[in-house]
Design a protein around this motif. Sequence first.
Motif, PDB file in Angstrom:
ATOM      1  N   THR A   1       0.736  -5.265  -7.877  1.00 11.93           N
ATOM      2  CA  THR A   1       1.094  -5.743  -9.208  1.00 11.93           C
ATOM      3  C   THR A   1       0.071  -5.273 -10.247  1.00 11.93           C
ATOM      4  OG1 THR A   1       2.236  -7.684  -8.325  1.00 11.93           O
ATOM      5  CG2 THR A   1       1.489  -7.806 -10.617  1.00 11.93           C
ATOM      6  N   THR A   2      -1.205  -5.356  -9.894  1.00 15.82           N
ATOM      7  CA  THR A   2      -2.254  -4.898 -10.800  1.00 15.82           C
ATOM      8  C   THR A   2      -2.064  -3.420 -11.147  1.00 15.82           C
ATOM      9  OG1 THR A   2      -3.881  -6.523 -10.049  1.00 15.82           O
ATOM     10  CG2 THR A   2      -4.748  -4.492 -11.004  1.00 15.82           C
ATOM     11  N   PHE A   3      -1.758  -2.615 -10.156  1.00 13.60           N
ATOM     12  CA  PHE A   3      -1.636  -1.173 -10.366  1.00 13.60           C
ATOM     13  C   PHE A   3      -0.326  -0.797 -11.064  1.00 13.60           C
ATOM     14  CE2 PHE A   3      -0.561   3.140  -8.746  1.00 13.60           C
ATOM     15  CZ  PHE A   3      -1.654   3.827  -9.248  1.00 13.60           C
ATOM     16  N   ILE A   4       0.788  -1.360 -10.594  1.00 13.83           N
ATOM     17  CA  ILE A   4       2.092  -0.958 -11.107  1.00 13.83           C
ATOM     18  C   ILE A   4       2.456  -1.686 -12.392  1.00 13.83           C
ATOM     19  CG2 ILE A   4       4.573  -0.872 -10.632  1.00 13.83           C
ATOM     20  CD1 ILE A   4       3.016   1.155  -9.017  1.00 13.83           C
ATOM     21  N   GLN A   5       2.399  -3.002 -12.374  1.00 10.90           N
ATOM     22  CA  GLN A   5       2.854  -3.780 -13.522  1.00 10.90           C
ATOM     23  C   GLN A   5       1.822  -3.848 -14.641  1.00 10.90           C
ATOM     24  OE1 GLN A   5       5.961  -4.593 -13.513  1.00 10.90           O
ATOM     25  NE2 GLN A   5       6.309  -4.081 -11.369  1.00 10.90           N
ATOM     26  N   ARG A   6       0.559  -4.012 -14.286  1.00  7.91           N
ATOM     27  CA  ARG A   6      -0.485  -4.137 -15.299  1.00  7.91           C
ATOM     28  C   ARG A   6      -1.053  -2.784 -15.712  1.00  7.91           C
ATOM     29  NH1 ARG A   6      -4.749  -8.267 -13.051  1.00  7.91           N
ATOM     30  NH2 ARG A   6      -5.544  -8.055 -15.197  1.00  7.91           N
ATOM     31  N   GLY A   7      -0.752  -1.749 -14.950  1.00 10.11           N
ATOM     32  CA  GLY A   7      -1.190  -0.408 -15.306  1.00 10.11           C
ATOM     33  C   GLY A   7      -2.684  -0.187 -15.197  1.00 10.11           C
ATOM     34  N   ILE A   8      -3.344  -0.966 -14.349  1.00  9.33           N
ATOM     35  CA  ILE A   8      -4.794  -0.849 -14.186  1.00  9.33           C
ATOM     36  C   ILE A   8      -5.098   0.087 -13.019  1.00  9.33           C
ATOM     37  CG2 ILE A   8      -6.914  -2.102 -13.636  1.00  9.33           C
ATOM     38  CD1 ILE A   8      -5.667  -4.568 -14.946  1.00  9.33           C
ATOM     39  N   GLY A   9      -6.062   0.982 -13.215  1.00 14.28           N
ATOM     40  CA  GLY A   9      -6.522   1.842 -12.135  1.00 14.28           C
ATOM     41  C   GLY A   9      -5.800   3.173 -12.073  1.00 14.28           C
ATOM     42  N   ASP A  10      -6.380   4.069 -11.287  1.00  9.10           N
ATOM     43  CA  ASP A  10      -5.858   5.432 -11.141  1.00  9.10           C
ATOM     44  C   ASP A  10      -5.264   5.683  -9.762  1.00  9.10           C
ATOM     45  OD1 ASP A  10      -6.927   6.445 -13.752  1.00  9.10           O
ATOM     46  OD2 ASP A  10      -8.821   5.882 -12.776  1.00  9.10           O
ATOM     47  N   VAL A  11      -5.651   4.883  -8.780  1.00  5.91           N
ATOM     48  CA  VAL A  11      -5.171   5.078  -7.414  1.00  5.91           C
ATOM     49  C   VAL A  11      -5.164   3.725  -6.710  1.00  5.91           C
ATOM     50  CG1 VAL A  11      -7.531   5.728  -6.717  1.00  5.91           C
ATOM     51  CG2 VAL A  11      -5.596   6.247  -5.204  1.00  5.91           C
ATOM     52  N   LEU A  12      -4.083   3.454  -6.013  1.00  7.43           N
ATOM     53  CA  LEU A  12      -3.939   2.214  -5.248  1.00  7.43           C
ATOM     54  C   LEU A  12      -4.043   2.535  -3.772  1.00  7.43           C
ATOM     55  CD1 LEU A  12      -3.069  -0.832  -4.950  1.00  7.43           C
ATOM     56  CD2 LEU A  12      -0.696   0.017  -4.901  1.00  7.43           C
TER      57      LEU A  12
ATOM     58  N   VAL B   1      -0.807   7.267  -6.359  1.00 13.60           N
ATOM     59  CA  VAL B   1      -1.376   7.723  -7.628  1.00 13.60           C
ATOM     60  C   VAL B   1      -0.297   7.764  -8.699  1.00 13.60           C
ATOM     61  CG1 VAL B   1      -3.198   9.035  -6.490  1.00 13.60           C
ATOM     62  CG2 VAL B   1      -1.019  10.160  -7.017  1.00 13.60           C
ATOM     63  N   ARG B   2      -0.725   7.885  -9.938  1.00 13.37           N
ATOM     64  CA  ARG B   2       0.207   7.953 -11.059  1.00 13.37           C
ATOM     65  C   ARG B   2       1.074   9.224 -10.952  1.00 13.37           C
ATOM     66  NH1 ARG B   2      -0.036   2.785 -12.562  1.00 13.37           N
ATOM     67  NH2 ARG B   2      -2.176   2.107 -12.965  1.00 13.37           N
ATOM     68  N   PRO B   3       2.278   9.199 -11.516  1.00 17.24           N
ATOM     69  CA  PRO B   3       3.175  10.351 -11.423  1.00 17.24           C
ATOM     70  C   PRO B   3       2.498  11.655 -11.854  1.00 17.24           C
ATOM     71  CG  PRO B   3       4.322   8.488 -12.402  1.00 17.24           C
ATOM     72  CD  PRO B   3       2.881   8.079 -12.285  1.00 17.24           C
ATOM     73  N   GLY B   4       2.657  12.663 -11.020  1.00 15.71           N
ATOM     74  CA  GLY B   4       2.033  13.949 -11.317  1.00 15.71           C
ATOM     75  C   GLY B   4       0.582  14.035 -10.889  1.00 15.71           C
ATOM     76  N   ASN B   5       0.030  12.909 -10.380  1.00 17.64           N
ATOM     77  CA  ASN B   5      -1.363  12.863  -9.925  1.00 17.64           C
ATOM     78  C   ASN B   5      -2.313  13.428 -10.980  1.00 17.64           C
ATOM     79  OD1 ASN B   5      -3.627  12.500  -8.344  1.00 17.64           O
ATOM     80  ND2 ASN B   5      -3.082  14.042  -6.809  1.00 17.64           N
ATOM     81  N   PRO B   6      -2.351  12.825 -12.175  1.00 22.61           N
ATOM     82  CA  PRO B   6      -3.131  13.399 -13.283  1.00 22.61           C
ATOM     83  C   PRO B   6      -4.623  13.525 -13.001  1.00 22.61           C
ATOM     84  CG  PRO B   6      -2.437  11.153 -13.792  1.00 22.61           C
ATOM     85  CD  PRO B   6      -1.701  11.557 -12.560  1.00 22.61           C
TER      86      PRO B   6
END
Length: 356
Positions: free
Chosen positions: A225-236, A144-149
């Motif tokens: 890559t989609t999640f980290i580099q493209r910034g798409i989505g909330d959870v991988l 999940v994104r830092p801090g699990n927003p």
Amino acid sequence: MPHRHFSPARGLPISTSPRARWTVLVPAVVLGLMLASTGLAAAERTLLNVSYDVTREFYTDFNVLFAADWRTKTGDTVVISQSHGGSSKQARAVIDGLRADVVTMNQALDIDAIAERAKLLPTNWAERLPHGSAPTTSVIVFLVRPGNPKRIADWSDLIRPDVRPIIPNPKTSGNGRYSYLAAWAWAARQAGTGKESEQAKARAFVTRLFRQVPVLDTGGRGATTTFIQRGIGDVLLTFESEIGLIRRENGEASIDVVRPSLTILAENPVAVVDRAADRNGNTDLAKAYLEFLYTPAAQELAAKHGLRPRDPDVLARQRERFPAVATVTVSELGGWSSVFKTHFAEGGIFDQLSER
């Protein structure tokens, strides 16, 4: 699309140009000259390992370790090429003629396909090595994104309207299949007693889950890559083994890890592709390569790369890295043959729920 083989030193694509081949083989050539100066004659052999999408870095390091051991035991050098992609796509490439000496996959189903469709190895291949010829395992986790927003804690959170999960395509990716099956198993356990109730609950859940997936990449690394580099989505949803690599490349604070209340044990099977290894004169080398995966040194290396080792002593020393988790196995869900026919074959449940 042509398959790309990778340098054992850096994991970079190997060009077919003479200059590129010379660059890759320089260490072997230099070693050969050194041995020649001592009066020893060393043979040089090549091996092709066709593997799944997220093992590039592990096998890059493992190949160096194995080559050094092989040289010590035989005096010969070995140059190992790697080919990576979605596990099922890689299996199809071998069936279609890619001459792999060994395959190192993330699901037995893909090696079964090579055995049954192309007859390149016997159907009892899993009996050749310990633990069903699976020297390592992993589990599916949530990144999940830092801090699990979005405050994602378990499977139920993945179908909230404000959450977009990133999962690779189960039709082409072992990562995607394991994620799908973990979700199915969790949902079935939330249902009341009775197989019909479990099936209905699980089907409804995975249908909602995949309808919220914005991108279906063909493999696990593409989904990352989609999640980290493209910034798409909330959870991988991905293998636990990806945690270290993502943090090394993007910083320790780039992701948080959530381990759900139930996940799935992903076994990573390996096999010699008998007919290809025999044609290549590599049967002994291929066998030794896979057997070396079970040595303490290789098991320690696997743990370093986030793969759960089978060696109990190594695993015990790595409990902080690999906490105990509740898992379901594919065998408990009916085995790969039944699971594939029900869920992932043409017209199966995944195809049905994907129709929007």
